[in-house]
Scaffold this motif. Sequence first.
Motif, PDB file in Angstrom:
ATOM      1  N   ARG A   1       0.362 -12.864  -2.188  1.00 54.78           N
ATOM      2  CA  ARG A   1      -0.547 -13.585  -1.299  1.00 54.78           C
ATOM      3  C   ARG A   1      -0.147 -13.440   0.173  1.00 54.78           C
ATOM      4  N   LYS A   2       1.159 -13.476   0.443  1.00 52.49           N
ATOM      5  CA  LYS A   2       1.617 -13.319   1.819  1.00 52.49           C
ATOM      6  C   LYS A   2       1.266 -11.937   2.346  1.00 52.49           C
ATOM      7  N   THR A   3       1.366 -10.942   1.468  1.00 44.41           N
ATOM      8  CA  THR A   3       1.020  -9.580   1.880  1.00 44.41           C
ATOM      9  C   THR A   3      -0.451  -9.491   2.228  1.00 44.41           C
ATOM     10  N   PHE A   4      -1.290 -10.213   1.479  1.00 40.88           N
ATOM     11  CA  PHE A   4      -2.717 -10.219   1.782  1.00 40.88           C
ATOM     12  C   PHE A   4      -2.967 -10.808   3.165  1.00 40.88           C
ATOM     13  N   MET A   5      -2.325 -11.937   3.481  1.00 37.99           N
ATOM     14  CA  MET A   5      -2.488 -12.564   4.791  1.00 37.99           C
ATOM     15  C   MET A   5      -1.978 -11.639   5.901  1.00 37.99           C
ATOM     16  N   TYR A   6      -0.871 -10.988   5.628  1.00 36.17           N
ATOM     17  CA  TYR A   6      -0.267 -10.047   6.566  1.00 36.17           C
ATOM     18  C   TYR A   6      -1.225  -8.885   6.836  1.00 36.17           C
ATOM     19  N   SER A   7      -1.786  -8.329   5.757  1.00 40.43           N
ATOM     20  CA  SER A   7      -2.719  -7.196   5.872  1.00 40.43           C
ATOM     21  C   SER A   7      -3.997  -7.623   6.573  1.00 40.43           C
ATOM     22  N   PHE A   8      -4.481  -8.826   6.249  1.00 37.93           N
ATOM     23  CA  PHE A   8      -5.710  -9.322   6.869  1.00 37.93           C
ATOM     24  C   PHE A   8      -5.526  -9.488   8.375  1.00 37.93           C
ATOM     25  N   ALA A   9      -4.353  -9.995   8.774  1.00 38.19           N
ATOM     26  CA  ALA A   9      -4.065 -10.173  10.199  1.00 38.19           C
ATOM     27  C   ALA A   9      -4.011  -8.827  10.915  1.00 38.19           C
ATOM     28  N   ILE A  10      -3.429  -7.827  10.266  1.00 37.03           N
ATOM     29  CA  ILE A  10      -3.371  -6.495  10.860  1.00 37.03           C
ATOM     30  C   ILE A  10      -4.777  -5.920  11.032  1.00 37.03           C
TER      31      ILE A  10
ATOM     32  N   THR B   1       4.007   2.235  -4.731  1.00 37.02           N
ATOM     33  CA  THR B   1       3.587   2.022  -3.344  1.00 37.02           C
ATOM     34  C   THR B   1       4.059   3.171  -2.462  1.00 37.02           C
ATOM     35  N   TRP B   2       5.346   3.543  -2.579  1.00 38.51           N
ATOM     36  CA  TRP B   2       5.879   4.659  -1.797  1.00 38.51           C
ATOM     37  C   TRP B   2       5.100   5.934  -2.086  1.00 38.51           C
ATOM     38  N   PHE B   3       4.890   6.208  -3.366  1.00 40.18           N
ATOM     39  CA  PHE B   3       4.216   7.452  -3.749  1.00 40.18           C
ATOM     40  C   PHE B   3       2.755   7.453  -3.306  1.00 40.18           C
ATOM     41  N   GLY B   4       2.063   6.349  -3.545  1.00 41.90           N
ATOM     42  CA  GLY B   4       0.645   6.263  -3.183  1.00 41.90           C
ATOM     43  C   GLY B   4       0.432   6.421  -1.695  1.00 41.90           C
ATOM     44  N   ALA B   5       1.228   5.703  -0.887  1.00 37.92           N
ATOM     45  CA  ALA B   5       1.095   5.792   0.571  1.00 37.92           C
ATOM     46  C   ALA B   5       1.465   7.186   1.065  1.00 37.92           C
TER      47      ALA B   5
ATOM     48  N   ILE C   1       1.172   2.255   8.317  1.00 41.43           N
ATOM     49  CA  ILE C   1       1.434   0.878   7.891  1.00 41.43           C
ATOM     50  C   ILE C   1       0.289   0.350   7.036  1.00 41.43           C
ATOM     51  N   ALA C   2      -0.935   0.656   7.452  1.00 33.89           N
ATOM     52  CA  ALA C   2      -2.103   0.212   6.686  1.00 33.89           C
ATOM     53  C   ALA C   2      -2.094   0.817   5.287  1.00 33.89           C
ATOM     54  N   ALA C   3      -1.761   2.103   5.189  1.00 37.09           N
ATOM     55  CA  ALA C   3      -1.712   2.772   3.887  1.00 37.09           C
ATOM     56  C   ALA C   3      -0.670   2.128   2.984  1.00 37.09           C
ATOM     57  N   PHE C   4       0.509   1.860   3.556  1.00 37.52           N
ATOM     58  CA  PHE C   4       1.572   1.246   2.761  1.00 37.52           C
ATOM     59  C   PHE C   4       1.136  -0.127   2.249  1.00 37.52           C
ATOM     60  N   LEU C   5       0.534  -0.945   3.124  1.00 36.63           N
ATOM     61  CA  LEU C   5       0.142  -2.297   2.736  1.00 36.63           C
ATOM     62  C   LEU C   5      -0.980  -2.299   1.703  1.00 36.63           C
ATOM     63  N   ILE C   6      -1.904  -1.356   1.823  1.00 39.58           N
ATOM     64  CA  ILE C   6      -3.004  -1.275   0.849  1.00 39.58           C
ATOM     65  C   ILE C   6      -2.453  -0.989  -0.546  1.00 39.58           C
TER      66      ILE C   6
ATOM     67  N   THR D   1       3.081 -11.750  12.827  1.00 43.34           N
ATOM     68  CA  THR D   1       3.605 -10.380  12.802  1.00 43.34           C
ATOM     69  C   THR D   1       2.475  -9.374  12.601  1.00 43.34           C
ATOM     70  N   GLY D   2       1.541  -9.715  11.718  1.00 42.24           N
ATOM     71  CA  GLY D   2       0.410  -8.823  11.461  1.00 42.24           C
ATOM     72  C   GLY D   2      -0.452  -8.619  12.690  1.00 42.24           C
ATOM     73  N   LEU D   3      -0.694  -9.697  13.436  1.00 44.51           N
ATOM     74  CA  LEU D   3      -1.488  -9.586  14.660  1.00 44.51           C
ATOM     75  C   LEU D   3      -0.790  -8.685  15.681  1.00 44.51           C
TER      76      LEU D   3
END
Length: 233
Positions: free
Chosen positions: A45-54, A135-139, A31-36, A13-15
């Motif tokens: 950990r899954k979010t990290f893999m997801y973000s790394f793939a993106i 997360t919502w506020f930061g992004a 999307i990048a801002a939200f994930l960061i 999905t990230g790719l």
Amino acid sequence: DAGKFTRKTAIITGLGLSLLALTHVHSYIAIAAFLIFYFAFQRDRKTFMYSFAIAIIGCASLAFLLLRNRVPEFSLSWDFWLPGWATNSHTGLKNASEMNPILFWILNTGLYLPMAWAGFWFANKDTESYPLARTWFGAGMFLFVLANIFNLQPYWYDNLKTFTYAFFFFAPLIGVLFEKLLSMHKAMYAVVLVAFFAQVWSGASDLNFLRTKHQGTTFFNAAEFSIAEEFKH
């Protein structure tokens, strides 16, 4: 189902989403801002893999878009620095350029931003009930500030797409505020209804202004068609 969101699914999905860097940069940045911010606060950990793939294809695509401006045939250079956004004199908006940026946003968004910030204040005091509040506020704040400082496209008004994502991220926080107000006293129902319809009226009046005052506005002008011709060749 969160339980079925495996590491393999996250990577695939990230790719796929990383291609947004080529097709719609504003969405990719959002999307990048939200994930960061999500990873910063959740450390999943899954979010990290997801973000790394993106990031794999996305960062390479962004690098290509930036480097191509060095090639005259593909150059779409513009001024990235645009503090104040619509209130900047370079936009050519006389009324807006004479305004203070804070006054500009108060007049154009009404209570929306103060309500979002108040909602975050409530949610941040109870992060167990609202784990995504930061997360919502930061992004949302990141995108809002980014679009108020930098011009992300050749046309300054395209930053509206980034602001749209910022306001989308703020919306759940306004929901938190309404929930807290409604739990205080029955009289708060009237306050929430007034605030809600005031925002609806604000948006409707703005659309009516565009309809009545800018009937001659075109969706595409000659300059935009010339850019399309450049890509064709």
